[in-house]
Design an enzyme around this catalytic site. Sequence first.
Site, PDB file in Angstrom:
ATOM      1  N   GLU A 240       0.815  -1.213   0.000  1.00 49.96           N
ATOM      2  CA  GLU A 240       0.000   0.000   0.000  1.00 49.96           C
ATOM      3  C   GLU A 240       0.852   1.268   0.000  1.00 49.96           C
ATOM      4  O   GLU A 240       1.820   1.369   0.733  1.00 49.96           O
ATOM      5  CB  GLU A 240      -0.902  -0.017   1.244  1.00 49.96           C
ATOM      6  CG  GLU A 240      -1.868   1.134   1.340  1.00 49.96           C
ATOM      7  CD  GLU A 240      -2.865   0.927   2.473  1.00 49.96           C
ATOM      8  OE1 GLU A 240      -3.350   1.944   3.014  1.00 49.96           O
ATOM      9  OE2 GLU A 240      -3.165  -0.232   2.827  1.00 49.96           O
ATOM     10  N   HIS A 316     -10.176   3.211   2.406  1.00 43.91           N
ATOM     11  CA  HIS A 316      -9.385   3.513   3.596  1.00 43.91           C
ATOM     12  C   HIS A 316     -10.343   3.932   4.703  1.00 43.91           C
ATOM     13  O   HIS A 316     -11.053   4.932   4.571  1.00 43.91           O
ATOM     14  CB  HIS A 316      -8.406   4.645   3.278  1.00 43.91           C
ATOM     15  CG  HIS A 316      -7.589   5.089   4.448  1.00 43.91           C
ATOM     16  ND1 HIS A 316      -7.862   6.251   5.154  1.00 43.91           N
ATOM     17  CD2 HIS A 316      -6.505   4.532   5.043  1.00 43.91           C
ATOM     18  CE1 HIS A 316      -6.982   6.392   6.123  1.00 43.91           C
ATOM     19  NE2 HIS A 316      -6.154   5.358   6.083  1.00 43.91           N
TER      20      HIS A 316
END
Length: 389
Positions: A240, A316
């Site tokens: 990520e 997120h």
Amino acid sequence: MRIKSVQAWWVRVPIEVANQHRSDFGQVTTFDAAILRIETDDGLVGWGEGKNAAGSAGSYGALVHMLNHEIGPQLIGRDPADIGIIWEMLYNGVRHETAAHAGHAMPQLARRGMSVAAVSAVDIALWDILGKSLGQPVWRLLGGRKVERMQAYASGGWAAADAIGEQLKSYIAKGGFKALKMRVGAMDGAAHISAARVRAARQAIGPDVELMVDAHGTYTVAEAKRFIKLTADLDLAWFEEPVIADDKSGMAEVRASGSTPIATGESEATRYAFRDLAVLKSADIFQPDPAFCGGISEAMKIGTIASAFNLRFAPHLWAGAPCFFAGLHVCAASPASFIIEYSLGANPMIHDLVEETVEARNGMIAIPEKPGLGFTISERFLEAHAQRI
């Protein structure tokens, strides 16, 4: 039904020393957010959240001022069900009527960052109101719920190589998680130190638990490529934010250098940024933050882009309750979603800000059933932690 009042607060919740962690953001001592309350003339209340700081701690004075003194007055008297129209009005600014008639965007100069964070907070709150007004959960208004419960991954993992295994295994014990995420990158210094921590983690949890890593955009392209090479045999579910969001071509280079899937998007705003990620082949997994990308409305559009490009979607959700619950509804309705982020760092902005219990069981999170976003704000907690600005 018309909007009667708009009020935002900078909510800052201290984190007990025993529950703090240190990362590339430093020692995290508070959890901060801009929390928004919109009330209609018939008494319905919607809650939203806007974010403008990295991690969970930061300064929200400017964003709250913008919501209260610039955005709020534009909303008074409007129909809260005009969610998309209000979004475009706030995004296009003084040219919004011209843009509406022309059929294409004419955004204001400050079309990203704090401006879209404010739009995000408004959008989330308006969806909450719409659901409550119709007696329906938001996911039903977005097209339906594909599952009643969705897999979650435990998000944390800051410990050193000699302790990371036990830290991650404690997450499994807490919620039965079958997927875990740990932090890497600048917090460790050199890439080989992060790689050693990841290797220790994999050895501790075994091959059957999914393992993700998050560099928070702190590597250069060269460092990220080196990290991929050093961890190529560890079967990572994703890497990520290997590099900063402003280097999309560099991220594409990182992605092309190995077989580890690249996830990114928490630092991106609007469908336009994610269109570029897709076209440049920079990512395999989109991770918009509903409190920063443009709210529920924009997150759904981003999920559609992911689906159209045969990519996946995992918002997120290291956030407060309005953002987290918004993400649950978006994931429930998006065809490209597959997993939910569940923070294992101290998160009073979820667990103490609302009256409901939020927990993972057997590695799964339930999609809310109640009308609106499905939570009840503890206004006493909010008032106790609202900053005077």
